[in-house]
Design a protein around this motif. Structure first.
Motif: not given
Length: 129
Positions: A16-43
Motif C-alpha cells: 500500500s505504501l509503495l503504491g501510494a509513493t508511485a502514485a505521487q511520483a508525478d505530482d502536478m506542479l502547476g499549469s499555464y495557458v498559451a495561444r499557439i499563434s502563427d509565430r509559434d509555427h516557425q522556428a
C-alpha cells in the motif's frame, strides 16, 4: 498462524505504501495557458515547424528567450532554459501528453491551450479553437 497473519498484514501495508509513493511520483506542479499563434509555427531562424510538440516548445522560447508574447500567453516557472524546453518537447512527444485532435488543432490553427505540468510529464488540452 499468528506469524503468518502478521507477515501478510506487513506485506499488504508495504504494498500500500509503495503504491501510494508511485502514485505521487508525478505530482502536478502547476499549469499555464498559451495561444499557439502563427509565430509559434516557425522556428527562431524562420523555418516552418511540423509537429505540435515543436510548436508548444517554440511558444515557450518565444515567451522566455525572445519576449514575443501573445496577449493570451501566461508565464511559467519550468521552461526558462533551452535544456528545459528540450525536456518539454520530449515530454510532449510521449504517448498521452496530447490527444490526436489536440495535435491537429495546434498544427493546423492557433488554439488556446492549457499545459498541465507534472514532475515527470505534461498534458496539453485545448481551451479554445
Amino acid at each position: 498462524m499468528r506469524l503468518s497473519n502478521t507477515v501478510t498484514m506487513a506485506g499488504l501495508l508495504l504494498a500500500s505504501l509503495l503504491g501510494a509513493t508511485a502514485a505521487q511520483a508525478d505530482d502536478m506542479l502547476g499549469s499555464y495557458v498559451a495561444r499557439i499563434s502563427d509565430r509559434d509555427h516557425q522556428a527562431s531562424d524562420g523555418y516552418a515547424l511540423d509537429s505540435a510538440a515543436q510548436m508548444v516548445r517554440q511558444d515557450r522560447a518565444n515567451w522566455h528567450k525572445f519576449h514575443r508574447r501573445d496577449s493570451d500567453d501566461e508565464g511559467d516557472a519550468w521552461f526558462r532554459t533551452n535544456d528545459q524546453r528540450a525536456d518539454l518537447q520530449r515530454m510532449l512527444e510521449r504517448p498521452g501528453a496530447m490527444s490526436s485532435s489536440t495535435k491537429r488543432a495546434i498544427v493546423n490553427g492557433e488554439p488556446l491551450i492549457q499545459v498541465d505540468v507534472y514532475e515527470d510529464s505534461v498534458r496539453v488540452s485545448i481551451l479554445e479553437n
